[in-house]
Design a protein around this motif. Sequence first.
Motif, PDB file in Angstrom:
ATOM      1  N   LEU A 174       0.820  -1.217   0.000  1.00  0.00           N
ATOM      2  CA  LEU A 174       0.000   0.000   0.000  1.00  0.00           C
ATOM      3  C   LEU A 174       0.849   1.259   0.000  1.00  0.00           C
ATOM      4  CD1 LEU A 174      -2.971  -1.165   2.173  1.00  0.00           C
ATOM      5  CD2 LEU A 174      -3.090  -0.232  -0.130  1.00  0.00           C
ATOM      6  N   TYR A 175       1.976   1.211   0.684  1.00  0.00           N
ATOM      7  CA  TYR A 175       2.889   2.355   0.630  1.00  0.00           C
ATOM      8  C   TYR A 175       3.363   2.546  -0.806  1.00  0.00           C
ATOM      9  CZ  TYR A 175       7.007   5.264   1.596  1.00  0.00           C
ATOM     10  OH  TYR A 175       7.942   6.271   1.608  1.00  0.00           O
ATOM     11  N   ALA A 176       3.643   1.431  -1.495  1.00  0.00           N
ATOM     12  CA  ALA A 176       4.043   1.510  -2.900  1.00  0.00           C
ATOM     13  C   ALA A 176       2.948   2.147  -3.747  1.00  0.00           C
ATOM     14  CB  ALA A 176       4.376   0.110  -3.424  1.00  0.00           C
ATOM     15  N   ARG A 177       1.694   1.808  -3.431  1.00  0.00           N
ATOM     16  CA  ARG A 177       0.581   2.366  -4.192  1.00  0.00           C
ATOM     17  C   ARG A 177       0.504   3.878  -4.020  1.00  0.00           C
ATOM     18  NH1 ARG A 177      -4.542   0.545  -5.947  1.00  0.00           N
ATOM     19  NH2 ARG A 177      -5.116   2.021  -7.585  1.00  0.00           N
ATOM     20  N   PHE A 178       0.713   4.356  -2.805  1.00  0.00           N
ATOM     21  CA  PHE A 178       0.731   5.794  -2.562  1.00  0.00           C
ATOM     22  C   PHE A 178       1.828   6.457  -3.394  1.00  0.00           C
ATOM     23  CE2 PHE A 178      -2.133   4.968   0.817  1.00  0.00           C
ATOM     24  CZ  PHE A 178      -2.664   6.175   1.254  1.00  0.00           C
ATOM     25  N   LEU A 179       3.004   5.838  -3.426  1.00  0.00           N
ATOM     26  CA  LEU A 179       4.118   6.391  -4.182  1.00  0.00           C
ATOM     27  C   LEU A 179       3.855   6.350  -5.683  1.00  0.00           C
ATOM     28  CD1 LEU A 179       7.040   4.739  -2.177  1.00  0.00           C
ATOM     29  CD2 LEU A 179       6.549   7.191  -2.289  1.00  0.00           C
ATOM     30  N   GLU A 180       3.252   5.274  -6.150  1.00  0.00           N
ATOM     31  CA  GLU A 180       2.969   5.130  -7.580  1.00  0.00           C
ATOM     32  C   GLU A 180       1.941   6.150  -8.051  1.00  0.00           C
ATOM     33  OE1 GLU A 180       1.851   1.617 -10.790  1.00  0.00           O
ATOM     34  OE2 GLU A 180       1.153   1.434  -8.722  1.00  0.00           O
ATOM     35  N   GLU A 181       0.907   6.359  -7.237  1.00  0.00           N
ATOM     36  CA  GLU A 181      -0.175   7.252  -7.635  1.00  0.00           C
ATOM     37  C   GLU A 181       0.068   8.709  -7.247  1.00  0.00           C
ATOM     38  OE1 GLU A 181      -2.526   6.211  -9.488  1.00  0.00           O
ATOM     39  OE2 GLU A 181      -2.242   4.039  -9.290  1.00  0.00           O
ATOM     40  N   GLY A 182       1.032   8.932  -6.353  1.00  0.00           N
ATOM     41  CA  GLY A 182       1.275  10.287  -5.888  1.00  0.00           C
ATOM     42  C   GLY A 182       0.195  10.789  -4.957  1.00  0.00           C
ATOM     43  N   TRP A 183      -0.338   9.888  -4.135  1.00  0.00           N
ATOM     44  CA  TRP A 183      -1.365  10.275  -3.166  1.00  0.00           C
ATOM     45  C   TRP A 183      -0.703  10.937  -1.961  1.00  0.00           C
ATOM     46  CZ3 TRP A 183      -3.958   4.783  -3.167  1.00  0.00           C
ATOM     47  CH2 TRP A 183      -4.706   4.630  -4.353  1.00  0.00           C
TER      48      TRP A 183
END
Length: 264
Positions: free
Chosen positions: A152-161
């Motif tokens: 999920l941390y990766a998802r934040f980084l990927e999406e720029g959330w």
Amino acid sequence: MKRIVQKFLGCKVPTRRPEPPALPPQIEEIRQGALKGQHLQIVQWGQVLLDSVYVPRDPMAAVEWFTIAANAGFGPGHNMRGRCFQFGWGCEKDLQQAARCYEAAAKTGDEWGRYNLGIMTMRGIGMEPDLARALDLFRTAANNGHAKSMNLYARFLEEGWVVPQDRAAALDWYRKSAEGGDYRGQHNHATALVDAGKIDEALGWWRQAVVDATSDILLAMDQKLTALGPKGDADLLERVRERLKEMGISPSGEAVSVSNSPKG
């Protein structure tokens, strides 16, 4: 023979109640540890009571065992109480109480509690969504080695959330999540490997992910494997579709009827 004995004695022969089946050694060891007050075994025994083939389900008793562990300051006890309150297992559903339990678990350093609180915070379950706080929870748990939080941390980084977009860092965290055993991380890492032309490596991670993957990930895997065509793995694609069929879902995402009759 029983009737003859009854006639001779002039009374009924008491029916002997069958002894309860003995627990497997590993389960009995957990029970004994719980009875001795060992915190980890207390939580494990609660989990057995919550859902196990070895003993009758008793969610209310499970909550009591989790509460004993939580009152002793044991993080996993707080976390499992949170699960019970979140989903109404053995108690009234109470999302605010669930969040408080997860918060207490996180304060003891329990990363599952931190992750579960992060999920509630990110999705606005029982509270207003707060992506910044969710990011902080997932980032902390990820840095402490929690594989699902890494994904999920990766998802934040990927999406720029609520954080500067950083695809390279996201891919690194997906890899770490995959190596940590999270099926979502394995799927996301495999997807990145396909984009990089490393199809054989990607297939290896999907073969690991298919074992525990939920329907959303299985559907995504089906799409990716189908798109690969002959470069993919026909056996793996069939396994994905078999698991979806077991769940009553077709590869298109539509519900299907599942027959209980044996295959001819």
